[in-house]
Design an enzyme around this catalytic site. Structure first.
Site, PDB file in Angstrom:
ATOM      1  N   LEU A 121     -25.542   2.841  -1.000  1.00 31.10           N
ATOM      2  CA  LEU A 121     -24.417   3.987  -0.903  1.00 31.10           C
ATOM      3  C   LEU A 121     -23.835   4.152  -2.258  1.00 31.10           C
ATOM      4  O   LEU A 121     -23.216   5.114  -2.469  1.00 31.10           O
ATOM      5  CB  LEU A 121     -23.423   3.218   0.165  1.00 31.10           C
ATOM      6  CG  LEU A 121     -24.046   3.225   1.404  1.00 31.10           C
ATOM      7  CD1 LEU A 121     -22.819   2.750   2.597  1.00 31.10           C
ATOM      8  CD2 LEU A 121     -24.458   4.615   2.145  1.00 31.10           C
TER       9      LEU A 121
ATOM     10  N   GLU B 249     -27.497  -6.903  -0.161  1.00 27.83           N
ATOM     11  CA  GLU B 249     -25.822  -6.977  -0.189  1.00 27.83           C
ATOM     12  C   GLU B 249     -25.299  -8.409  -0.876  1.00 27.83           C
ATOM     13  O   GLU B 249     -24.070  -8.085  -1.530  1.00 27.83           O
ATOM     14  CB  GLU B 249     -25.275  -6.935   1.244  1.00 27.83           C
ATOM     15  CG  GLU B 249     -25.744  -5.902   2.140  1.00 27.83           C
ATOM     16  CD  GLU B 249     -25.440  -4.345   1.518  1.00 27.83           C
ATOM     17  OE1 GLU B 249     -24.406  -4.525   0.760  1.00 27.83           O
ATOM     18  OE2 GLU B 249     -26.302  -3.484   1.705  1.00 27.83           O
TER      19      GLU B 249
HETATM   20 NI    NI Z   1     -26.185  -1.312  -2.066  1.00 26.28          NI
END
Ligand code: NI
Length: 180
Positions: free
Chosen positions: A105, A147
């Site tokens: 993102l 992450e």
């Molecule tokens: Ni990412």
């Protein structure tokens, strides 16, 4: 086809930082006892931000918070299955590797094949502060590793060759400039 039910929360969304940004390159600090109230407020906002984007994972540095906190939901069978990881620690990685296309993102519209250990074992605290341990493979394994990388200031492009990374960063900069 079964309809996907996206959980909604009546909470304000958080702006997602776009690379390059100093926060995305910084190592986040461990969540401590004094962060409890803040973290309780942040988690629903991070999920809401992630589902709205839409994405399958979001780490606190991406919303400008230097905390070791991340949320994931792969929506298996189109059903929500939210995972919150506080202070996650990788305690095992397979020697076998797997290649998977990744996006982020913080690098909208950019995708590349990333090679990582196929399986990962992680220890973390869940949203209630309970100790958890999971072993993951396939998409969940890649997502967890991606992450946790964010908590150490590492982006998926950092796993690519300099040439590929520069190509993606240039393309991203150009798209972001056009958007403004
Ligand atoms: Ni990412």
């Amino acid at each position: 086809m079964e309809q996907t039910i996206i959980p909604t929360f009546d909470v304000p969304l958080m702006p997602i930082l776009i690379a390059p940004h100093a926060r995305l390159k910084a190592k986040a600090r461990a969540v401590g006892k004094t962060d409890d109230d803040a973290v309780r407020g942040i988690i629903p906002r991070m999920f809401a931000t992630m589902y709205t984007a839409p994405g399958i994972g979001l780490a606190a540095p991406q919303v400008d918070l230097g905390l070791r906190l991340l949320v994931i939901d792969l929506m298996p069978d189109n059903k929500p299955r939210p995972i919150t990881m506080i202070n996650p620690e990788i305690i095992g990685l397979s020697t076998e590797l797997a290649v998977r296309e990744e996006g982020c993102l913080s690098l909208p519209n950019m995708y590349a094949e990333v090679t990582r250990p196929a399986r990962v074992k992680v220890r973390y605290l869940d949203q209630l502060g309970a100790k958890q341990e999971i072993e993951a493979e396939n998409l969940l394994s890649a997502c967890i590793q991606h992450e946790i990388d964010h908590l150490d200031g590492v982006l998926f492009v950092d796993h690519l060759s300099v040439l590929k990374r520069n190509m993606i960063m240039r393309k991203l900069a150009k798209e972001q400039k056009l958007k403004r």
